[in-house]
Design a protein around this motif. Structure first.
Motif, PDB file in Angstrom:
ATOM      1  N   ALA A  24       0.855  -1.182   0.000  1.00 62.73           N
ATOM      2  CA  ALA A  24       0.000   0.000   0.000  1.00 62.73           C
ATOM      3  C   ALA A  24       0.891   1.232   0.000  1.00 62.73           C
ATOM      4  CB  ALA A  24      -0.905   0.010   1.226  1.00 62.73           C
ATOM      5  N   SER A  25       0.315   2.335  -0.461  1.00 63.02           N
ATOM      6  CA  SER A  25       1.025   3.611  -0.435  1.00 63.02           C
ATOM      7  C   SER A  25       0.023   4.721  -0.231  1.00 63.02           C
ATOM      8  CB  SER A  25       1.775   3.838  -1.744  1.00 63.02           C
ATOM      9  OG  SER A  25       2.362   5.131  -1.748  1.00 63.02           O
ATOM     10  N   ASP A  26       0.510   5.847   0.247  1.00 61.69           N
ATOM     11  CA  ASP A  26      -0.354   7.012   0.416  1.00 61.69           C
ATOM     12  C   ASP A  26      -0.473   7.804  -0.886  1.00 61.69           C
ATOM     13  OD1 ASP A  26       2.272   7.860   0.420  1.00 61.69           O
ATOM     14  OD2 ASP A  26       2.100   9.110   2.207  1.00 61.69           O
ATOM     15  N   ALA A  27       0.261   7.418  -1.917  1.00 62.16           N
ATOM     16  CA  ALA A  27       0.252   8.146  -3.190  1.00 62.16           C
ATOM     17  C   ALA A  27      -0.376   7.292  -4.294  1.00 62.16           C
ATOM     18  CB  ALA A  27       1.685   8.525  -3.570  1.00 62.16           C
ATOM     19  N   ARG A  28      -1.348   7.851  -5.027  1.00 64.62           N
ATOM     20  CA  ARG A  28      -2.086   7.091  -6.055  1.00 64.62           C
ATOM     21  C   ARG A  28      -1.172   6.520  -7.131  1.00 64.62           C
ATOM     22  NH1 ARG A  28      -6.946   9.768  -8.930  1.00 64.62           N
ATOM     23  NH2 ARG A  28      -7.202   7.674  -9.704  1.00 64.62           N
ATOM     24  N   LEU A  29      -0.273   7.341  -7.636  1.00 62.95           N
ATOM     25  CA  LEU A  29       0.610   6.882  -8.704  1.00 62.95           C
ATOM     26  C   LEU A  29       1.499   5.747  -8.214  1.00 62.95           C
ATOM     27  CD1 LEU A  29       1.415   7.458 -11.640  1.00 62.95           C
ATOM     28  CD2 LEU A  29       3.268   8.819 -10.722  1.00 62.95           C
ATOM     29  N   ILE A  30       1.994   5.871  -7.004  1.00 71.30           N
ATOM     30  CA  ILE A  30       2.861   4.828  -6.436  1.00 71.30           C
ATOM     31  C   ILE A  30       2.069   3.536  -6.260  1.00 71.30           C
ATOM     32  CG2 ILE A  30       4.309   4.181  -4.458  1.00 71.30           C
ATOM     33  CD1 ILE A  30       5.458   6.436  -6.288  1.00 71.30           C
ATOM     34  N   ARG A  31       0.798   3.632  -5.866  1.00 72.51           N
ATOM     35  CA  ARG A  31      -0.029   2.421  -5.751  1.00 72.51           C
ATOM     36  C   ARG A  31      -0.083   1.689  -7.094  1.00 72.51           C
ATOM     37  NH1 ARG A  31      -3.286   5.642  -2.240  1.00 72.51           N
ATOM     38  NH2 ARG A  31      -4.787   6.097  -3.895  1.00 72.51           N
ATOM     39  N   GLY A  32      -0.225   2.424  -8.184  1.00 72.45           N
ATOM     40  CA  GLY A  32      -0.244   1.802  -9.507  1.00 72.45           C
ATOM     41  C   GLY A  32       1.077   1.137  -9.838  1.00 72.45           C
ATOM     42  N   LEU A  33       2.174   1.822  -9.544  1.00 72.26           N
ATOM     43  CA  LEU A  33       3.502   1.245  -9.797  1.00 72.26           C
ATOM     44  C   LEU A  33       3.718   0.003  -8.937  1.00 72.26           C
ATOM     45  CD1 LEU A  33       5.537   4.570 -10.063  1.00 72.26           C
ATOM     46  CD2 LEU A  33       4.983   3.008 -11.945  1.00 72.26           C
ATOM     47  N   LEU A  34       3.259   0.052  -7.685  1.00 65.10           N
ATOM     48  CA  LEU A  34       3.364  -1.123  -6.803  1.00 65.10           C
ATOM     49  C   LEU A  34       2.546  -2.287  -7.361  1.00 65.10           C
ATOM     50  CD1 LEU A  34       3.031   0.544  -3.293  1.00 65.10           C
ATOM     51  CD2 LEU A  34       5.048  -0.680  -4.160  1.00 65.10           C
ATOM     52  N   ALA A  35       1.355  -1.984  -7.864  1.00 60.17           N
ATOM     53  CA  ALA A  35       0.487  -3.042  -8.388  1.00 60.17           C
ATOM     54  C   ALA A  35       1.162  -3.777  -9.550  1.00 60.17           C
ATOM     55  CB  ALA A  35      -0.853  -2.461  -8.836  1.00 60.17           C
ATOM     56  N   VAL A  36       1.768  -3.028 -10.475  1.00 61.64           N
ATOM     57  CA  VAL A  36       2.403  -3.707 -11.612  1.00 61.64           C
ATOM     58  C   VAL A  36       3.727  -4.363 -11.207  1.00 61.64           C
ATOM     59  CG1 VAL A  36       1.203  -2.413 -13.407  1.00 61.64           C
ATOM     60  CG2 VAL A  36       3.398  -1.578 -12.584  1.00 61.64           C
ATOM     61  N   LEU A  37       4.345  -3.881 -10.146  1.00 58.70           N
ATOM     62  CA  LEU A  37       5.530  -4.565  -9.615  1.00 58.70           C
ATOM     63  C   LEU A  37       5.108  -5.884  -8.969  1.00 58.70           C
ATOM     64  CD1 LEU A  37       8.450  -4.919  -8.615  1.00 58.70           C
ATOM     65  CD2 LEU A  37       7.891  -3.442  -6.700  1.00 58.70           C
ATOM     66  N   LEU A  38       4.048  -5.850  -8.155  1.00 60.55           N
ATOM     67  CA  LEU A  38       3.623  -7.063  -7.450  1.00 60.55           C
ATOM     68  C   LEU A  38       3.149  -8.157  -8.407  1.00 60.55           C
ATOM     69  CD1 LEU A  38       1.849  -5.764  -4.218  1.00 60.55           C
ATOM     70  CD2 LEU A  38       4.186  -6.596  -4.509  1.00 60.55           C
ATOM     71  N   VAL A  39       2.431  -7.786  -9.484  1.00 60.68           N
ATOM     72  CA  VAL A  39       1.997  -8.841 -10.404  1.00 60.68           C
ATOM     73  C   VAL A  39       3.204  -9.493 -11.075  1.00 60.68           C
ATOM     74  CG1 VAL A  39      -0.316  -7.915 -10.825  1.00 60.68           C
ATOM     75  CG2 VAL A  39       1.536  -7.334 -12.412  1.00 60.68           C
ATOM     76  N   ARG A  40       4.303  -8.757 -11.179  1.00 64.59           N
ATOM     77  CA  ARG A  40       5.516  -9.305 -11.800  1.00 64.59           C
ATOM     78  C   ARG A  40       6.263 -10.260 -10.867  1.00 64.59           C
ATOM     79  NH1 ARG A  40       8.350 -11.887 -13.936  1.00 64.59           N
ATOM     80  NH2 ARG A  40      10.042 -11.479 -15.392  1.00 64.59           N
ATOM     81  N   VAL A  41       6.165 -10.042  -9.559  1.00 67.54           N
ATOM     82  CA  VAL A  41       6.967 -10.853  -8.622  1.00 67.54           C
ATOM     83  C   VAL A  41       6.191 -11.974  -7.936  1.00 67.54           C
ATOM     84  CG1 VAL A  41       8.545  -8.936  -8.156  1.00 67.54           C
ATOM     85  CG2 VAL A  41       6.631  -9.345  -6.600  1.00 67.54           C
ATOM     86  N   GLN A  42       4.851 -11.907  -7.934  1.00 67.98           N
ATOM     87  CA  GLN A  42       4.072 -12.931  -7.228  1.00 67.98           C
ATOM     88  C   GLN A  42       4.399 -14.320  -7.780  1.00 67.98           C
ATOM     89  OE1 GLN A  42       2.689 -12.114  -4.546  1.00 67.98           O
ATOM     90  NE2 GLN A  42       1.361 -10.344  -4.742  1.00 67.98           N
TER      91      GLN A  42
END
Length: 134
Positions: A71-89
């Protein structure tokens, strides 16, 4: 390259976006897909240091595999985290160690969003994922 199914979905969605504005909108939508963290999970123990924005990373075992939520407090960072997590799961330790984060964001057409501080922050998240997976 063998991508997890959700990462293949992300790659198809982002490469199909014709303009930067479409990719930015897509990024916000992907950020909304992040599994929520409970208030108690947004603790200092789960905080990723090295990020300009506040970022929390939680790891748990699910079906015998390490599963990450962020999770992040910043919307854009949440999106970047989401595409990072789908890559590493679901990646094995060796695959995590070999993952080229810059290449993944280049494939998605998102390098424009990766200022040096964001890039450093996402690399800090990936390092935390690698440490947790060991």
């Amino acid at each position: 390259m063998n991508l997890p199914p959700a990462a293949s979905e992300a790659l198809a969605a982002f490469t199909g976006a014709g303009s930067w504005e479409q990719r930015a909108r897509l990024l916000m939508q992907w950020g909304e897909r992040l599994e929520p963290l409970a208030d108690e999970e947004r603790s200092d123990a789960n905080r990723v240091h090295g990020c300009e924005s506040q970022v929390w990373l939680v790891s748990e075992m699910k079906d015998g595999q390490r599963h990450f939520r962020a999770a992040s407090d910043a919307r854009l960072i949440r999106g970047l985290l989401a595409v990072l997590l789908v890559r590493v799961q679901g990646l094995a330790l060796e695959e995590l160690a070999a993952l080229d984060l810059a290449d993944w964001f280049t494939q998605l057409g998102l390098t424009r969003q990766l200022s040096p501080s964001r890039s450093n922050g996402l690399n800090a998240v990936l390092e935390q994922i690698r440490k947790t997976a060991m």
